[in-house]
Motif scaffolding. Sequence first.
Motif, PDB file in Angstrom:
ATOM      1  N   SER A  89       0.818  -1.207   0.000  1.00 51.40           N
ATOM      2  CA  SER A  89       0.000   0.000   0.000  1.00 51.40           C
ATOM      3  C   SER A  89       0.852   1.258   0.000  1.00 51.40           C
ATOM      4  O   SER A  89       0.334   2.368  -0.025  1.00 51.40           O
ATOM      5  CB  SER A  89      -0.941  -0.004   1.195  1.00 51.40           C
ATOM      6  N   SER A  90       2.190   1.073   0.039  1.00 46.55           N
ATOM      7  CA  SER A  90       3.024   2.284   0.012  1.00 46.55           C
ATOM      8  C   SER A  90       3.070   2.849  -1.392  1.00 46.55           C
ATOM      9  O   SER A  90       2.828   2.150  -2.362  1.00 46.55           O
ATOM     10  CB  SER A  90       4.452   1.969   0.484  1.00 46.55           C
ATOM     11  N   THR A  91       3.409   4.130  -1.464  1.00 44.34           N
ATOM     12  CA  THR A  91       3.556   4.768  -2.793  1.00 44.34           C
ATOM     13  C   THR A  91       4.806   4.226  -3.450  1.00 44.34           C
ATOM     14  O   THR A  91       5.854   4.151  -2.827  1.00 44.34           O
ATOM     15  CB  THR A  91       3.745   6.296  -2.656  1.00 44.34           C
ATOM     16  N   LEU A  92       4.638   3.862  -4.714  1.00 45.85           N
ATOM     17  CA  LEU A  92       5.764   3.271  -5.425  1.00 45.85           C
ATOM     18  C   LEU A  92       6.315   4.243  -6.446  1.00 45.85           C
ATOM     19  O   LEU A  92       5.558   4.794  -7.245  1.00 45.85           O
ATOM     20  CB  LEU A  92       5.316   1.997  -6.152  1.00 45.85           C
ATOM     21  N   TYR A  93       7.605   4.466  -6.391  1.00 48.41           N
ATOM     22  CA  TYR A  93       8.249   5.285  -7.401  1.00 48.41           C
ATOM     23  C   TYR A  93       9.046   4.380  -8.319  1.00 48.41           C
ATOM     24  O   TYR A  93       9.333   3.241  -7.967  1.00 48.41           O
ATOM     25  CB  TYR A  93       9.139   6.342  -6.740  1.00 48.41           C
ATOM     26  N   PRO A  94       9.430   4.868  -9.500  1.00 47.07           N
ATOM     27  CA  PRO A  94      10.088   4.000 -10.482  1.00 47.07           C
ATOM     28  C   PRO A  94      11.255   3.176  -9.918  1.00 47.07           C
ATOM     29  O   PRO A  94      11.397   2.011 -10.259  1.00 47.07           O
ATOM     30  CB  PRO A  94      10.566   4.990 -11.552  1.00 47.07           C
ATOM     31  N   LEU A  95      12.057   3.748  -9.051  1.00 51.10           N
ATOM     32  CA  LEU A  95      13.205   2.982  -8.563  1.00 51.10           C
ATOM     33  C   LEU A  95      12.732   1.781  -7.736  1.00 51.10           C
ATOM     34  O   LEU A  95      13.266   0.674  -7.862  1.00 51.10           O
ATOM     35  CB  LEU A  95      14.134   3.880  -7.733  1.00 51.10           C
ATOM     36  N   SER A  96      11.715   1.990  -6.897  1.00 50.40           N
ATOM     37  CA  SER A  96      11.192   0.873  -6.103  1.00 50.40           C
ATOM     38  C   SER A  96      10.622  -0.203  -7.015  1.00 50.40           C
ATOM     39  O   SER A  96      10.847  -1.396  -6.806  1.00 50.40           O
ATOM     40  CB  SER A  96      10.103   1.338  -5.142  1.00 50.40           C
ATOM     41  N   VAL A  97       9.870   0.246  -8.027  1.00 49.19           N
ATOM     42  CA  VAL A  97       9.283  -0.714  -8.964  1.00 49.19           C
ATOM     43  C   VAL A  97      10.388  -1.500  -9.650  1.00 49.19           C
ATOM     44  O   VAL A  97      10.310  -2.726  -9.791  1.00 49.19           O
ATOM     45  CB  VAL A  97       8.404   0.023 -10.012  1.00 49.19           C
ATOM     46  N   ALA A  98      11.439  -0.788 -10.054  1.00 48.94           N
ATOM     47  CA  ALA A  98      12.548  -1.467 -10.744  1.00 48.94           C
ATOM     48  C   ALA A  98      13.196  -2.490  -9.829  1.00 48.94           C
ATOM     49  O   ALA A  98      13.525  -3.609 -10.240  1.00 48.94           O
ATOM     50  CB  ALA A  98      13.561  -0.435 -11.222  1.00 48.94           C
ATOM     51  N   LYS A  99      13.374  -2.130  -8.573  1.00 52.75           N
ATOM     52  CA  LYS A  99      13.992  -3.078  -7.632  1.00 52.75           C
ATOM     53  C   LYS A  99      13.108  -4.303  -7.427  1.00 52.75           C
ATOM     54  O   LYS A  99      13.600  -5.441  -7.384  1.00 52.75           O
ATOM     55  CB  LYS A  99      14.233  -2.392  -6.288  1.00 52.75           C
ATOM     56  N   LEU A 100      11.792  -4.060  -7.302  1.00 52.38           N
ATOM     57  CA  LEU A 100      10.883  -5.194  -7.120  1.00 52.38           C
ATOM     58  C   LEU A 100      10.892  -6.096  -8.360  1.00 52.38           C
ATOM     59  O   LEU A 100      10.899  -7.325  -8.257  1.00 52.38           O
ATOM     60  CB  LEU A 100       9.458  -4.688  -6.852  1.00 52.38           C
ATOM     61  N   LEU A 101      10.900  -5.477  -9.522  1.00 52.05           N
ATOM     62  CA  LEU A 101      10.925  -6.277 -10.750  1.00 52.05           C
ATOM     63  C   LEU A 101      12.218  -7.076 -10.838  1.00 52.05           C
ATOM     64  O   LEU A 101      12.214  -8.242 -11.257  1.00 52.05           O
ATOM     65  CB  LEU A 101      10.787  -5.363 -11.978  1.00 52.05           C
ATOM     66  N   LYS A 102      13.298  -6.459 -10.416  1.00 47.97           N
ATOM     67  CA  LYS A 102      14.585  -7.183 -10.453  1.00 47.97           C
ATOM     68  C   LYS A 102      14.500  -8.430  -9.576  1.00 47.97           C
ATOM     69  O   LYS A 102      14.946  -9.509  -9.970  1.00 47.97           O
ATOM     70  CB  LYS A 102      15.720  -6.277  -9.987  1.00 47.97           C
ATOM     71  N   ALA A 103      13.892  -8.260  -8.395  1.00 50.00           N
ATOM     72  CA  ALA A 103      13.766  -9.419  -7.500  1.00 50.00           C
ATOM     73  C   ALA A 103      12.935 -10.516  -8.163  1.00 50.00           C
ATOM     74  O   ALA A 103      13.263 -11.716  -8.070  1.00 50.00           O
ATOM     75  CB  ALA A 103      13.132  -8.990  -6.183  1.00 50.00           C
ATOM     76  N   LEU A 104      11.867 -10.118  -8.870  1.00 51.22           N
ATOM     77  CA  LEU A 104      11.032 -11.107  -9.544  1.00 51.22           C
ATOM     78  C   LEU A 104      11.771 -11.769 -10.689  1.00 51.22           C
ATOM     79  O   LEU A 104      11.639 -12.963 -10.939  1.00 51.22           O
ATOM     80  CB  LEU A 104       9.754 -10.437 -10.079  1.00 51.22           C
ATOM     81  N   VAL A 105      12.554 -10.967 -11.391  1.00 53.05           N
ATOM     82  CA  VAL A 105      13.328 -11.513 -12.510  1.00 53.05           C
ATOM     83  C   VAL A 105      14.309 -12.573 -12.011  1.00 53.05           C
ATOM     84  O   VAL A 105      14.504 -13.610 -12.644  1.00 53.05           O
ATOM     85  CB  VAL A 105      14.080 -10.377 -13.246  1.00 53.05           C
ATOM     86  N   ASP A 106      14.898 -12.293 -10.837  1.00 54.19           N
ATOM     87  CA  ASP A 106      15.846 -13.269 -10.289  1.00 54.19           C
ATOM     88  C   ASP A 106      15.160 -14.601 -10.012  1.00 54.19           C
ATOM     89  O   ASP A 106      15.778 -15.658 -10.144  1.00 54.19           O
ATOM     90  CB  ASP A 106      16.481 -12.733  -8.995  1.00 54.19           C
ATOM     91  N   THR A 107      13.880 -14.569  -9.614  1.00 51.04           N
ATOM     92  CA  THR A 107      13.161 -15.819  -9.347  1.00 51.04           C
ATOM     93  C   THR A 107      12.644 -16.464 -10.624  1.00 51.04           C
ATOM     94  O   THR A 107      12.809 -17.644 -10.853  1.00 51.04           O
ATOM     95  CB  THR A 107      11.929 -15.585  -8.437  1.00 51.04           C
ATOM     96  N   GLU A 108      11.977 -15.667 -11.464  1.00 57.26           N
ATOM     97  CA  GLU A 108      11.292 -16.224 -12.633  1.00 57.26           C
ATOM     98  C   GLU A 108      12.219 -16.480 -13.805  1.00 57.26           C
ATOM     99  O   GLU A 108      11.934 -17.314 -14.663  1.00 57.26           O
ATOM    100  CB  GLU A 108      10.173 -15.252 -13.085  1.00 57.26           C
ATOM    101  N   LYS A 109      13.279 -15.706 -13.898  1.00 55.71           N
ATOM    102  CA  LYS A 109      14.250 -15.813 -14.978  1.00 55.71           C
ATOM    103  C   LYS A 109      13.607 -15.759 -16.371  1.00 55.71           C
ATOM    104  O   LYS A 109      13.679 -16.708 -17.153  1.00 55.71           O
ATOM    105  CB  LYS A 109      15.065 -17.115 -14.836  1.00 55.71           C
ATOM    106  N   PRO A 110      12.958 -14.644 -16.699  1.00 56.93           N
ATOM    107  CA  PRO A 110      12.430 -14.497 -18.057  1.00 56.93           C
ATOM    108  C   PRO A 110      13.557 -14.128 -19.019  1.00 56.93           C
ATOM    109  O   PRO A 110      14.602 -13.642 -18.607  1.00 56.93           O
ATOM    110  CB  PRO A 110      11.451 -13.332 -17.908  1.00 56.93           C
ATOM    111  N   GLY A 111      13.308 -14.397 -20.314  1.00 56.98           N
ATOM    112  CA  GLY A 111      14.313 -14.046 -21.300  1.00 56.98           C
ATOM    113  C   GLY A 111      14.095 -12.650 -21.864  1.00 56.98           C
ATOM    114  O   GLY A 111      14.954 -12.093 -22.541  1.00 56.98           O
TER     115      GLY A 111
END
Lengths: 251, 571
Positions: A89-111
Motif C-alpha cells: 500500500s506504500s507509494t511506489l516510485y520508479p526505482l522501487s518498482v525497478a527493484k521489485l521487478l529485479k527481484a522477480l526476474v531473479d526468481t522467474e528468470k524471463p528471457g
Amino acid sequence: MKIMVALKRVIDYAVKIRVKPDKSGVETSNVKMSMNPFCEIALEEALRIKESGLASEVIAVSMGPAQCVDTLRTGLAMGADRAIHVDTSSTLYPLSVAKLLKALVDTEKPGLLILGKQAIDDDCNQTGQMLAGLLNWPQGTFASKVVLDKEKQVATVDREVDGGLETLCLDLPAVITTDLRLNQPRYATLPNIMKAKSKVIKKVTPAELKVEIKSDMEIVEVTEPPKRKAGVIVSSVDELIDKLKNEAHVI
Amino acid sequence: MEKWRIISSRLLRHSSPRMMIGTSQNHGFGGSIQRSGSKDKFGKAERYFEHGKQNVETCSHPLRDSVGNLQIFLARNLYKTCRIHCRSFASGAARVQRNPSFSTINSNDIAFFKEVLGEKNVIQDEDRLLTANADWMGKYKGSSKLLLQPRSTEEVSQILKYCNSRHLAVVPQGGNTGLVGGSVPVFDEVIVNVGSMNNIMSFDKVSGILVCEAGCILENLDSFLGNQGFLMPLDLGAKGSCQIGGNISTNAGGLHFVRYGSLHGNVLGLEAVLANGTVLDMLGTLRKDNTGYDLKQLFIGSEGSLGIVTKISILTPPKLSSVNLAFLACKDYFCCQKLLMEARRKLGEVLSAFEFLDNQSMDLALTHLEGVRNPLPTSMYDFYVLIETMGTDESYNKEKLEAFLLRSMEGGLILDGVVAQDINQASSFWRIREGVPEALARAGAVYKYDLSLPVEDMYGLVEEMRLRLDQSAKVVGYGHLGDGNLHLNVSVPDYDDAILAQIEPFVYEWTSKRRGSISAEHGIGLMKANKIHYSKSPETVQLMASIKKLLDPNGILNPYKVLPHYVVSQA
C-alpha cells in the motif's frame, strides 16, 4: 523463453482529471481506473511473440493495493498465462518498482522484459531504464517495432527518437519499453475472459522479495495548470496593435 | 433550378382521374394543378394517377377504411389531391404548395428585426442561409431568405408577435440535426435559430435539476454535468450538434432510453413562446406538481408547431462511475430477443443500453467509417448486440456483466463477444453503432424509417423489405432493441421513385397492421406529415388540429409539418 510484462493500474486515459481541493494529489476515488495504455501495448507485443512461437509463457506483473488484481485479470483475459501481484500500500516510485521487478526476474528468470515506456499518471519514463541498469541488461526503449531472432538470441528494435527512427540490436535477455505505434492491443474476448478465471494470480509482498521500499521523494503540491483565458474579438487593427503592445508585450 | 417531382398520390377512392382534375378547389392551400396551364404537369399527373389508383387498392388501413369518414371527407372538400412540389431528391415528402395566406418578407420587416435583434443577428447572407436551409441529410432544402438569431426569450417573443401580425411563417431551428425535415423551411419561412441562447441558468447539486436555455448543445450540457457528477438522461449520436430545445421539441429518445425513459418524464418544466408572442412560463423545478393540466407535455414532441421552447428544466441522474460495455455476436434475431429478456432479468437495474445492428449495417460501418475496427474479426456474424451497464461498484459490476455474458454464451445465446476494458475501447464500440447513420449517408442516398414495433416482429420487416427490393437496394436494420425501436434504412446509389414506390406505403402499412408507430423517435416533420393516420385515429388527429388552431390560429409555426394538410386546413 518466458516473457514478463509489467502492468500499471492508472486513471483511465479518457477521464477528466481533477485536483483534490487540498492539492495533495489528483482525485482518484469514484474515478474509472484501467490498465496504462502503454502497458496494454507491451502485453499485446508479448502475446504476439508468444503466438509466433518464440516464447513459451507470458507472465503479467502488477504492484500496488488489492485493486491491482482487476488489472491483472484484464491482462489474463487478453491472454497472459499467469500473473503476479506484489501487494503493497506504500507509494511506489520508479526505482522501487525497478527493484521489485529485479527481484522477480531473479526468481522467474524471463528471457525478455517488456514494459510500457511510461505511465500516463506520472509520465516518469524511468522504470524500464532503471531496471535495465539494475539487471545490467541491454535496453531498447520507445520501441515501434520488435523482431526476435531465436537462434541468434537477439532482438532488433526500432526506436522512435527525436531525429527519427533508430534501429538497435539487443542481445537477450533484454528490456524493451513500448511506444504508441508498436501495435494495436486486442480486445478481451468472452472465451478468453472465461479461460482467465482459472488462471493463477500469485500474491507476494515486498518483504518476501527482500526489497525495502523507501521513497526519496515527497510530493509537496499538485496544482492545475493556469486556465486559458477566453479569446477576445478586437474591432480594429489599431486595437489589435494596442493589445499586442500593452497587454501581451510582444511588440 | 429545382427539379419537379411528383412523388406519390394520396388518392381517395375515385374511379376516374378526370374527376380529380375537375375538382380543383383550393382550401387553404393554393394553386393545385390548374386545368388550363401547364400541360406538362398534367401529363405527368396522369401517369401518377394511374400509379396512385393502384395505391388506393393496396392502401387499406383499418383506421382509414371507415367509409363514413371518407364520405364526410368527400362531402366537405372534393379537392384534388395530387399536388406538385419543387423539391430535389425528396423522398416520401408530402407534395405541398406554399400557403398563399403567408406574407413574404419586405424591407420593413428586415428593419424591424434589425432594431430588435441588432444588425449581427439578422442574417441574409447567402452562404449562411444555404446551411440553414438544408437539413443534415441534404434531403430537404428550403428557400428562406432570412435567418434570425435571438439572444433572449424576450426577443423571441417580439419576433413571433411581429410575425404573427404580419402572417409571416416561421421555422424554429436548433442544431438542425433532425432526420425528417422538420427543422428546415419548406419554402421561404423565416428561420428562428435559438442557438445563441446557450446559457446554463442554474444547477442544483443535491437534486440534479438543471435549468438552461434551449440553445445549449447536448454534449456541452453533458460535460458541464460530468464535472458535477451527473449526466443528461438522453444520449444520441448527434450530441455534438443537437440542442436541448430541439431534443425536447422532438421528444428525442436515444441510447439510454431503456434506462432513463422518455423526456416526458425527465423534463420538469419549460418556458415556451406561443405564436402570438405570449411567453408561457412553465419553468418549474419540482418533481411533483399536480396543479391543473400539465401543459408542458404538449410542447414536448410537438416539433415546434405549438410554440418555441426557450428554457428548460430537466432532472438529471447521477453519473455512476462504473460503466461497462460489451459487443456481442448472436446467431439470429431470436437469440437477440432472448438475450434482451435475460439481460432485463439478470442485469436488472444496471442495464443502461441495449442496441442491435445486423450484418449489413456492420459491414457498412466498417467500410465507410474511418478508424473503426471490427471487435470480432474472426468472422462476420448475422447480428451484433451492444449491452451497456452503469452501476456504482466497479469490480462488482464488471463481474456481474461477465458472469451474465458467460452464462449466455454457454446457453448458446451469444456466439462470441468482447468486453471493453477501458473508456477508449468502449468509445470505439459505440462509434460503430452510432456511426451507422453516417456510414449510410456516405454510401449514397438513404431512405430512412424509424419504427416502433413489437420486439418479435421487428426484424421480420427488414427481411420482407430485402425480398421486395432484392438487388436494387441494400436494406439494413439496426436500432434500440431494448425499446422496440427499429431503424430501417434502404441504401441506394441515388434517390429513385420506383424504389420508393416499393418501400412506401408498404412499410407504413406493415407497421400499422401490427399497431406499431411509423415514427418511434424521429418525429413526423415534413417527411411523414400526411402519414400520421397509420398510427393515430382520425378523432385523435382532429383534436390535435383543434389544439393547433387554438395555440396558433394563423398557422405560422413550422407550417406544412407534423399534422396532415387536409386536417389543418379543415380545422
